[in-house]
Design a protein around this motif. Structure first.
Motif, PDB file in Angstrom:
ATOM      1  N   MET A   1       0.881  -1.115  -0.173  1.00 40.68           N
ATOM      2  CA  MET A   1      -0.091   0.023   0.015  1.00 40.68           C
ATOM      3  C   MET A   1       0.839   1.293  -0.009  1.00 40.68           C
ATOM      4  O   MET A   1       1.888   1.162   0.276  1.00 40.68           O
ATOM      5  N   LEU A   2       0.233   2.469  -0.327  1.00 38.86           N
ATOM      6  CA  LEU A   2       0.875   3.637  -0.214  1.00 38.86           C
ATOM      7  C   LEU A   2       1.088   4.224   1.081  1.00 38.86           C
ATOM      8  O   LEU A   2       0.144   4.327   1.855  1.00 38.86           O
ATOM      9  N   LEU A   3       2.408   4.119   1.804  1.00 35.75           N
ATOM     10  CA  LEU A   3       2.554   4.577   2.926  1.00 35.75           C
ATOM     11  C   LEU A   3       2.807   5.949   3.224  1.00 35.75           C
ATOM     12  O   LEU A   3       2.220   6.442   4.242  1.00 35.75           O
ATOM     13  N   GLN A   4       3.541   6.592   2.568  1.00 40.33           N
ATOM     14  CA  GLN A   4       3.784   8.215   2.591  1.00 40.33           C
ATOM     15  C   GLN A   4       4.035   8.715   1.264  1.00 40.33           C
ATOM     16  O   GLN A   4       4.425   7.993   0.002  1.00 40.33           O
ATOM     17  N   LEU A   5       3.489   9.929   1.008  1.00 40.11           N
ATOM     18  CA  LEU A   5       3.435  10.719  -0.233  1.00 40.11           C
ATOM     19  C   LEU A   5       4.233  12.134  -0.062  1.00 40.11           C
ATOM     20  O   LEU A   5       3.615  12.805   1.018  1.00 40.11           O
ATOM     21  N   ASN A  17       3.777  16.415   2.758  1.00 38.71           N
ATOM     22  CA  ASN A  17       4.141  15.124   3.281  1.00 38.71           C
ATOM     23  C   ASN A  17       2.927  14.485   3.871  1.00 38.71           C
ATOM     24  O   ASN A  17       2.477  14.847   5.061  1.00 38.71           O
ATOM     25  N   ILE A  18       2.282  13.579   3.239  1.00 38.15           N
ATOM     26  CA  ILE A  18       0.987  12.782   3.701  1.00 38.15           C
ATOM     27  C   ILE A  18       1.453  11.349   4.182  1.00 38.15           C
ATOM     28  O   ILE A  18       2.079  10.811   3.514  1.00 38.15           O
ATOM     29  N   THR A  19       1.032  11.071   5.434  1.00 40.19           N
ATOM     30  CA  THR A  19       1.441   9.658   5.898  1.00 40.19           C
ATOM     31  C   THR A  19      -0.139   9.063   5.785  1.00 40.19           C
ATOM     32  O   THR A  19      -0.995   9.347   6.549  1.00 40.19           O
ATOM     33  N   LEU A  20      -0.271   7.941   4.938  1.00 41.81           N
ATOM     34  CA  LEU A  20      -1.674   7.436   4.809  1.00 41.81           C
ATOM     35  C   LEU A  20      -1.619   6.004   5.684  1.00 41.81           C
ATOM     36  O   LEU A  20      -0.563   5.259   5.731  1.00 41.81           O
ATOM     37  N   GLY A  21      -2.726   5.417   5.829  1.00 42.69           N
ATOM     38  CA  GLY A  21      -2.951   4.222   7.005  1.00 42.69           C
ATOM     39  C   GLY A  21      -3.827   3.320   5.904  1.00 42.69           C
ATOM     40  O   GLY A  21      -3.964   3.378   4.804  1.00 42.69           O
ATOM     41  N   PRO A  22      -3.593   1.998   6.689  1.00 47.15           N
ATOM     42  CA  PRO A  22      -4.597   0.778   5.849  1.00 47.15           C
ATOM     43  C   PRO A  22      -5.818   1.237   5.982  1.00 47.15           C
ATOM     44  O   PRO A  22      -6.252   2.040   6.677  1.00 47.15           O
ATOM     45  N   GLY A  23      -6.831   0.527   5.199  1.00 48.02           N
ATOM     46  CA  GLY A  23      -7.889   0.783   5.129  1.00 48.02           C
ATOM     47  C   GLY A  23      -8.535   1.548   4.451  1.00 48.02           C
ATOM     48  O   GLY A  23      -8.027   1.906   3.213  1.00 48.02           O
ATOM     49  N   PHE A 508      -8.475  13.086   5.545  1.00 48.88           N
ATOM     50  CA  PHE A 508      -7.439  14.164   5.434  1.00 48.88           C
ATOM     51  C   PHE A 508      -8.430  15.423   4.795  1.00 48.88           C
ATOM     52  O   PHE A 508      -9.197  15.153   3.853  1.00 48.88           O
ATOM     53  N   LEU A 509      -7.849  16.483   5.248  1.00 48.90           N
ATOM     54  CA  LEU A 509      -8.621  17.789   4.648  1.00 48.90           C
ATOM     55  C   LEU A 509      -7.575  18.599   3.710  1.00 48.90           C
ATOM     56  O   LEU A 509      -6.497  18.919   4.326  1.00 48.90           O
ATOM     57  N   ILE A 510      -8.029  18.958   2.898  1.00 51.78           N
ATOM     58  CA  ILE A 510      -7.112  19.478   1.707  1.00 51.78           C
ATOM     59  C   ILE A 510      -7.558  20.984   1.544  1.00 51.78           C
ATOM     60  O   ILE A 510      -8.842  21.376   1.360  1.00 51.78           O
ATOM     61  N   THR A 511      -6.866  21.829   1.815  1.00 46.31           N
ATOM     62  CA  THR A 511      -7.228  23.425   2.042  1.00 46.31           C
ATOM     63  C   THR A 511      -6.117  24.234   1.327  1.00 46.31           C
ATOM     64  O   THR A 511      -5.115  23.597   1.236  1.00 46.31           O
ATOM     65  N   LYS A 512      -6.468  25.611   0.688  1.00 46.84           N
ATOM     66  CA  LYS A 512      -5.583  26.312   0.195  1.00 46.84           C
ATOM     67  C   LYS A 512      -5.650  27.562   1.027  1.00 46.84           C
ATOM     68  O   LYS A 512      -6.609  28.049   1.479  1.00 46.84           O
ATOM     69  N   GLN A 513      -4.325  28.283   1.254  1.00 45.99           N
ATOM     70  CA  GLN A 513      -4.014  29.483   1.684  1.00 45.99           C
ATOM     71  C   GLN A 513      -3.056  30.343   1.019  1.00 45.99           C
ATOM     72  O   GLN A 513      -2.511  29.836   0.105  1.00 45.99           O
ATOM     73  N   VAL A 514      -3.201  31.474   1.210  1.00 48.51           N
ATOM     74  CA  VAL A 514      -2.351  32.637   0.627  1.00 48.51           C
ATOM     75  C   VAL A 514      -1.094  33.102   1.486  1.00 48.51           C
ATOM     76  O   VAL A 514      -1.430  33.384   2.786  1.00 48.51           O
ATOM     77  N   LYS A 515      -0.075  32.410   1.289  1.00 44.33           N
ATOM     78  CA  LYS A 515       1.184  32.960   2.131  1.00 44.33           C
ATOM     79  C   LYS A 515       2.283  33.833   1.284  1.00 44.33           C
ATOM     80  O   LYS A 515       2.657  33.184   0.260  1.00 44.33           O
ATOM     81  N   GLY A 516       2.508  34.737   1.774  1.00 44.39           N
ATOM     82  CA  GLY A 516       3.610  35.703   0.811  1.00 44.39           C
ATOM     83  C   GLY A 516       3.074  35.979  -0.450  1.00 44.39           C
ATOM     84  O   GLY A 516       3.926  36.269  -1.246  1.00 44.39           O
ATOM     85  N   GLY A 517       1.825  36.131  -0.537  1.00 45.48           N
ATOM     86  CA  GLY A 517       1.074  36.451  -1.795  1.00 45.48           C
ATOM     87  C   GLY A 517       1.192  35.441  -2.668  1.00 45.48           C
ATOM     88  O   GLY A 517       0.857  35.630  -4.190  1.00 45.48           O
ATOM     89  N   ARG A 518       1.508  34.229  -2.214  1.00 43.57           N
ATOM     90  CA  ARG A 518       1.298  32.938  -3.335  1.00 43.57           C
ATOM     91  C   ARG A 518       0.038  31.841  -2.596  1.00 43.57           C
ATOM     92  O   ARG A 518      -0.001  31.823  -1.398  1.00 43.57           O
ATOM     93  N   THR A 519      -0.494  31.232  -3.445  1.00 37.63           N
ATOM     94  CA  THR A 519      -1.262  30.133  -2.911  1.00 37.63           C
ATOM     95  C   THR A 519      -0.672  29.049  -2.790  1.00 37.63           C
ATOM     96  O   THR A 519      -0.184  28.639  -3.612  1.00 37.63           O
TER      97      THR A 519
END
Length: 562
Positions: A1-5, A17-23, A508-519
């Protein structure tokens, strides 16, 4: 399985850096937050084509890296490519895309090609989405899925069939070559006869070239050899009474020491050694005289030797680097000539073999058809049962198997397999491509995956928004089916449905933010409290209501009960 991305500088993702679990793993977030970018990044690891437009603006390169648990069937492939497997049952794949368009791929630290990623990736992850469901519209996919479901009996017949099909193709190619030679056949026969006669008339024998080279060297240096061995012989034997040789001097030394050999045993040993020397010198001198007397310069012999060497060298340029290779060439040419001389007999023999193989293939096609018809009935019933659970109770699904001998022998036999569907009562069965909507296609694909879950060895299944167009009630069924699939596979699902997200083991929640004028895109694993808030958002949007919060809690409580 995919352990880490790990993802760096891909589109609006600066670093993740995302650590995924089984199931059952689920990804949610607002539209445009970067969910599709995550799937694109995983696809890049699996060898999909990517554009340098994927690189984050202002960066020189984009990198994706994935750590997977390693299925056992990958080890032979890694060994074939010379890649170390390691001792921890994992495999690390990385891909870097530069702004020049160059791809740098690595597997366990070793450089790899994109095609190697594709070959290895198909054993790690299976991705399904709205576009991926189009594969269900292709008939070649239908027969592959049915054969997988049919099991080992069909696989054994199919393997034997494909081996015989290879034999048939070889026989047919040989027949075409023989039948199409015509005048070229006569020219080839003349050429073969000339080559065989040329080699046979030469009368070669193995090792002859080495013998001739040795003889040529001796004849070329005959005078020097005679002179050298004459001088050496005289030095040992002497020349009449005018010159004392080495043997005379050793004999004198021996006679001198013999006068005192009884004084000490060491002197006797010296006497013995001198006797041995004298005897050895005698043997050497006799060999020298034989060589001197047996060597003479024969111009005619020398010329004949050089001509023979030249003849053999000419044959080597044409037929092989060594005499054995030349003789093998003549043998093969003789067999080929015999085939051509008996062309008609050979053609008839090959035609007879073709008929025999075709009869055997026809029988195996009949066996495969019978097994497929049986399997199709079981598969149809199994998928219908799964579709009922996915809120498609009125849908009729059939796997149609038709034998089409007129199409010739294909790698899968002479059968045509097609998935047919009638989504509403009273409507005739029609191909999926003419009936099914996007939401129906998603559920049909999920039903097939559920039926084949125990047979499918791919450890990770990714579903990218396959719930599009699915109602809330059906979404609950989809979520439950995904959670059931997660018993045999790691499941990763991108969804907008609260009913599906609430059933996940890991959210897992995916969000976008603006930091230093960049998304920038961010991903975080939700706690129980955070999950309730996100499920509420999925139910009611940004303006949460108490009713939505209560429903979110109920959905999450249902998950803990399953």
């Amino acid at each position: 399985m995919l352990l880490q991305l790990e993802i760096e500088n891909v589109a609006i993702i600066e670093r993740l850096n995302i650590t995924l679990g089984p199931g059952f793993n689920v990804l949610t977030g607002e539209t445009g937050a970067g969910k599709s970018i995550l799937i694109d990044s995983i696809n890049a690891l699996l060898g999909s084509r990517v554009s340098r437009e994927l690189i984050r603006s202002g960066a020189e390169k984009a990198t994706v890296q994935g750590l997977f648990s390693r299925p056992p069937e990958l080890d032979p492939i890694l060994n074939e490519y010379g890649i170390e497997s390691g001792d921890d049952d994992t495999i690390l794949i990385s891909r870097t895309i530069t702004d020049s368009g160059k791809n740098i791929c690595r597997i366990n630290g070793s450089l790899a090609t994109v095609s190697m990623l594709r070959e290895i990736g198909q054993h790690l992850i299976d991705i399904h989405g709205q576009h991926d469901n189009q594969s269900l519209l292709r008939e070649e996919t239908h027969i592959q899925l049915l054969d997988l479901f049919a099991g080992d009996r069909l696989a054994a017949v199919k393997s034997s069939y494909r081996q015989e099909l290879g034999e048939l193709r070889a026989l047919q190619a040989r027949l075409r070559a023989l039948a199409g030679e015509g005048r070229e056949r006569e020219r080839l026969m003349d050429t073969l006869r000339f080559q065989i006669d040329e080699i046979r008339q030469a009368g070669l024998h193995e090792g002859e070239d080495e013998e001739l080279e040795k003889q040529s060297r001796i004849l070329s240096h005959a005078e020097e050899i005679i002179s050298a061995f004459s001088m050496a012989y005289q030095a040992i034997r002497g020349e009449d009474d005018r010159q004392t040789g080495a043997m005379d001097m050793v004999q004198s030394a021996l006679e001198a020491v013999r006068r005192v050999e009884d004084v000490d045993e060491a002197y006797a040993s010296i006497c013995s050694s001198l006797e041995d020397i004298n005897e050895r010198l005698g043997d050497i001198s006799r060999d020298m005289r034989r060589i001197r007397d047996g060597t003479e310069y024969d111009p005619a012999l020398h010329k004949a030797t050089e001509e023979r060497i030249s003849l053999i060298q000419g044959l080597k340029k044409k037929y092989g680097e060594t005499i054995p290779e030349i003789l093998d060439y003549a043998e093969n040419a003789s067999r080929r000539l015999d085939e051509l001389e008996h062309n008609e007999e050979l053609i008839e023999s090959i035609k007879a073999k073709i008929k025999t193989v075709e009869a055997s293939l026809t029988e195996k096609c009949r066996q495969m058809n019978s097994l497929r018809v049986q399997a199709a009935e079981r598969l149809s019933k199994s998928i219908m049962k799964e579709l009922e659970n996915l809120e498609m109770r009125k849908t009729v699904f059939r796997v149609a198997v038709d034998s089409v001998p007129g199409q010739g022998f294909t790698p899968d036999g002479t059968d045509r397999v097609e998935f047919l569907i009638s989504p509403n009562p009273g409507e005739p069965l029609k191909p999926l491509s003419r009936i099914a909507s996007g939401g129906e296609m998603s559920r049909i694909m999920l039903a097939i995956k559920a039926v084949l879950a125990d047979l499918d060895r791919i450890p990770t299944l990714i579903f990218d928004e396959i719930d599009t167009g699915v109602s809330g009630r059906a979404a609950s069924s989809v979520g439950e089916k995904l959670r059931t699939l997660a018993r045999q596979h790691q499941v990763l699902c991108v969804t907008h449905h609260a009913q599906i997200a609430s059933l996940a083991h890991h959210h897992f929640l995916i969000t976008k933010q603006v930091k230093g004028g960049r998304t920038v895109t961010q991903v975080r694993k939700l706690t129980d409290r955070d999950r309730e808030d996100e499920i509420t958002r999925l139910l009611s949007g940004e303006h949460a209501t108490e009713t939505a919060k209560q429903l979110a809690r109920e959905l999450l409580e249902r998950k803990t009960e399953n």
